[in-house]
Motif scaffolding. Structure first.
Motif, PDB file in Angstrom:
ATOM      1  N   ARG A   1     134.639 -26.390  21.746  1.00  0.00           N
ATOM      2  CA  ARG A   1     135.601 -26.663  22.842  1.00  0.00           C
ATOM      3  C   ARG A   1     135.352 -25.758  24.044  1.00  0.00           C
ATOM      4  O   ARG A   1     135.667 -26.118  25.164  1.00  0.00           O
ATOM      5  CB  ARG A   1     137.039 -26.472  22.350  1.00  0.00           C
ATOM      6  N   GLN A   2     134.771 -24.581  23.792  1.00  0.00           N
ATOM      7  CA  GLN A   2     134.465 -23.652  24.885  1.00  0.00           C
ATOM      8  C   GLN A   2     133.057 -23.849  25.429  1.00  0.00           C
ATOM      9  O   GLN A   2     132.640 -23.133  26.342  1.00  0.00           O
ATOM     10  CB  GLN A   2     134.610 -22.199  24.413  1.00  0.00           C
TER      11      GLN A   2
ATOM     12  N   ALA B   1     142.090 -17.869  20.485  1.00  0.00           N
ATOM     13  CA  ALA B   1     141.847 -18.498  19.188  1.00  0.00           C
ATOM     14  C   ALA B   1     140.546 -17.976  18.585  1.00  0.00           C
ATOM     15  O   ALA B   1     140.490 -17.646  17.396  1.00  0.00           O
ATOM     16  CB  ALA B   1     141.791 -20.012  19.342  1.00  0.00           C
ATOM     17  N   GLU B   2     139.522 -17.880  19.411  1.00  0.00           N
ATOM     18  CA  GLU B   2     138.234 -17.367  18.931  1.00  0.00           C
ATOM     19  C   GLU B   2     138.381 -15.954  18.387  1.00  0.00           C
ATOM     20  O   GLU B   2     137.853 -15.635  17.315  1.00  0.00           O
ATOM     21  CB  GLU B   2     137.197 -17.394  20.051  1.00  0.00           C
TER      22      GLU B   2
ATOM     23  N   PHE C   1     141.689 -21.048  23.930  1.00  0.00           N
ATOM     24  CA  PHE C   1     140.489 -20.970  23.105  1.00  0.00           C
ATOM     25  C   PHE C   1     139.925 -19.563  22.964  1.00  0.00           C
ATOM     26  O   PHE C   1     139.446 -19.201  21.892  1.00  0.00           O
ATOM     27  CB  PHE C   1     139.427 -21.934  23.632  1.00  0.00           C
TER      28      PHE C   1
ATOM     29  N   VAL D   1     136.380 -24.352  17.784  1.00  0.00           N
ATOM     30  CA  VAL D   1     136.817 -23.630  18.985  1.00  0.00           C
ATOM     31  C   VAL D   1     135.623 -23.321  19.881  1.00  0.00           C
ATOM     32  O   VAL D   1     135.704 -23.457  21.103  1.00  0.00           O
ATOM     33  CB  VAL D   1     137.584 -22.341  18.585  1.00  0.00           C
TER      34      VAL D   1
ATOM     35  N   ALA E   1     144.436 -22.538  19.436  1.00  0.00           N
ATOM     36  CA  ALA E   1     143.502 -23.579  19.870  1.00  0.00           C
ATOM     37  C   ALA E   1     144.249 -24.869  20.207  1.00  0.00           C
ATOM     38  O   ALA E   1     143.923 -25.543  21.185  1.00  0.00           O
ATOM     39  CB  ALA E   1     142.451 -23.826  18.793  1.00  0.00           C
TER      40      ALA E   1
END
Length: 97
Positions: free
Chosen positions: A92-93, A65-66, A62, A89, A57
């Motif tokens: 952020r998406q 990261a997710e 992302f 995360v 992240a």
């Protein structure tokens, strides 16, 4: 750590510790590489998935990261720190929980 990895590249704990050391030093790419190796060797390690997710992240990866954070949460659903990291995360998406 590097000597230990040279002797036993399948030592997930050493790779995890080295990865976290790299992250603390700001060597994010190196830290990610070591944490990826740690989860490859020991895929049921929630801490390694969590730290890898946070590092990814930080690099703006992302979606990856997710995936890592969801893997950590699947292994240890009670982890509030992982839930917070995943929520950050998702925000952020532009997604929600």
């Amino acid at each position: 750590y590097q000597e230990s990895i040279r002797i036993n590249p399948q030592n997930a704990e050493v790779r995890y510790n080295l990865g976290n050391s790299y992250l603390r030093e700001g060597r994010i790419d190196d830290g990610i590489a070591q944490l990826r190796a740690a989860v490859e060797v020991k895929p049921d390690w929630a801490d390694a998935h969590n730290n890898l997710g946070v590092a990814l992240a930080a690099q703006g990866h992302f979606a990856e990261a997710e995936r890592e954070l969801r893997a950590a949460l699947a292994l240890e659903p009670q982890r509030e720190d992982v839930r917070r990291n995943l929520a950050a995360v998702l925000v952020r998406q532009g997604k929600s929980g």
